[in-house]
Design a protein around this motif. Sequence first.
Motif, PDB file in Angstrom:
ATOM      1  N   GLU A  78       0.976  -1.117  -0.131  1.00  0.00           N
ATOM      2  CA  GLU A  78      -0.196   0.047  -0.212  1.00  0.00           C
ATOM      3  C   GLU A  78       0.824   1.181  -0.092  1.00  0.00           C
ATOM      4  N   THR A  79       0.187   2.334  -0.622  1.00  0.00           N
ATOM      5  CA  THR A  79       1.202   3.445  -0.580  1.00  0.00           C
ATOM      6  C   THR A  79       1.236   4.212   0.821  1.00  0.00           C
ATOM      7  N   SER A  80       0.072   4.139   1.571  1.00  0.00           N
ATOM      8  CA  SER A  80      -0.070   4.698   2.970  1.00  0.00           C
ATOM      9  C   SER A  80       0.644   3.574   3.829  1.00  0.00           C
ATOM     10  N   LEU A  81       1.775   4.096   4.640  1.00  0.00           N
ATOM     11  CA  LEU A  81       2.659   3.212   5.409  1.00  0.00           C
ATOM     12  C   LEU A  81       1.897   3.081   6.750  1.00  0.00           C
ATOM     13  N   VAL A  82       1.141   3.654   7.322  1.00  0.00           N
ATOM     14  CA  VAL A  82       0.595   3.520   8.560  1.00  0.00           C
ATOM     15  C   VAL A  82      -0.375   2.368   8.451  1.00  0.00           C
ATOM     16  N   ASN A  83      -1.175   2.024   7.637  1.00  0.00           N
ATOM     17  CA  ASN A  83      -1.762   0.830   7.575  1.00  0.00           C
ATOM     18  C   ASN A  83      -1.324  -0.631   6.925  1.00  0.00           C
ATOM     19  N   ALA A  84      -0.067  -0.434   6.488  1.00  0.00           N
ATOM     20  CA  ALA A  84       0.363  -1.459   5.765  1.00  0.00           C
ATOM     21  C   ALA A  84       0.862  -2.406   6.592  1.00  0.00           C
ATOM     22  N   ALA A  85      -0.033  -2.912   7.376  1.00  0.00           N
ATOM     23  CA  ALA A  85       0.350  -3.723   8.620  1.00  0.00           C
ATOM     24  C   ALA A  85       0.953  -5.380   7.860  1.00  0.00           C
ATOM     25  N   ASP A  86       0.246  -5.900   6.925  1.00  0.00           N
ATOM     26  CA  ASP A  86       0.753  -6.964   6.483  1.00  0.00           C
ATOM     27  C   ASP A  86       1.322  -7.208   4.825  1.00  0.00           C
ATOM     28  N   THR A  87       1.749  -5.943   4.826  1.00  0.00           N
ATOM     29  CA  THR A  87       2.180  -6.056   3.271  1.00  0.00           C
ATOM     30  C   THR A  87       3.779  -5.708   3.432  1.00  0.00           C
ATOM     31  N   TYR A  88       4.659  -6.020   2.426  1.00  0.00           N
ATOM     32  CA  TYR A  88       6.141  -5.612   2.516  1.00  0.00           C
ATOM     33  C   TYR A  88       6.616  -5.161   1.234  1.00  0.00           C
ATOM     34  N   PRO A  89       6.841  -3.965   1.150  1.00  0.00           N
ATOM     35  CA  PRO A  89       6.926  -3.353  -0.170  1.00  0.00           C
ATOM     36  C   PRO A  89       8.237  -3.554  -0.884  1.00  0.00           C
ATOM     37  N   LYS A  90       8.699  -2.820  -1.860  1.00  0.00           N
ATOM     38  CA  LYS A  90       9.633  -3.011  -2.676  1.00  0.00           C
ATOM     39  C   LYS A  90      10.946  -2.657  -2.271  1.00  0.00           C
ATOM     40  N   LYS A  91      12.043  -3.361  -2.214  1.00  0.00           N
ATOM     41  CA  LYS A  91      13.286  -3.282  -1.593  1.00  0.00           C
ATOM     42  C   LYS A  91      14.240  -2.742  -2.321  1.00  0.00           C
ATOM     43  N   LEU A  92      15.443  -2.128  -1.792  1.00  0.00           N
ATOM     44  CA  LEU A  92      16.231  -1.538  -2.190  1.00  0.00           C
ATOM     45  C   LEU A  92      17.590  -2.457  -2.484  1.00  0.00           C
TER      46      LEU A  92
END
Length: 284
Positions: A78-92
């Motif tokens: 998700e774009t919103s980080l506050v509610n991204a409890a169960d998602t793991y975004p793109k890494k660097l």
Amino acid sequence: MTEPVNKKQKRADYRQAQKENGISELPRKRFYRQRAHANVFSDHKLEYPKTPDHMDWSTYFPAFATTTDSPSTSQPAETSLVNAADTYPKKLSKEVEVVDIGCGFGGLLVALAPVLPDTLLLGMEIRSSVAEYVQHRIAALRTQNPDTNLYQNIGCLRANTMKFLPNFFRKGQLTKVFICFPDPHFKHRKHKARIVSTTLNSEYAYALRPGGIVYTITDVEDLHYWMVQHLEAHPSFQRISEEEQDADPCVEIMRTATEESKKVERNKGQKFIALFRRLEDPPW
């Protein structure tokens, strides 16, 4: 007869045009003016990750983005980080290692970018307009240098580091923390808002790896002694000698490159500098 556009509307129109037309020219500060200080204890409208693993750095350092790494779910981040409890975004491909706390208008970041080309540097600024200025400044510099990797290694986000620093960085992730010309909070009752304190120093020790360095500079002698006193009293930090301090190339950049340092120079003021090394944790 049309009414004249007020200054606030002019600033809003300019920044909206920057976003819509693409940022190719360096932004002008007069359209990003804001009060010099912000109340760090107020509930600002901030976005922050639940944990460092939930932080999506790809929007700040797109040149270093890799594929999505989701250990527990295949859902998109998700774009919103506050509610991204169960998602793991793109890494660097590499981690952020250098942080400028209260980065102001980004002078230190821009100056350090070519000196530390293989290191990711992040500015953290609580004032929304100032953080937006730095983001637009970085975007313009990247556009002006399309055939190089210049300025791909710097980014800026709006954050309150006094509250959320551990939300962004893992233990031992950082190698350098810069604290440049922080708000002195002269009144005694305001000392609790100073960015260097017993409690906050423990958070810096948590985020810094052993051997990492805290850089401090101010033009207020009383604040300099305050920061030295509190960092020397912390068991995780040891002050660096003046000889080693003067040999560090980052010190001269910190002394001259920030907007505040240039202001002090114009006013013929003094600059007080102290560096502290993160020590190894003692055995249990």
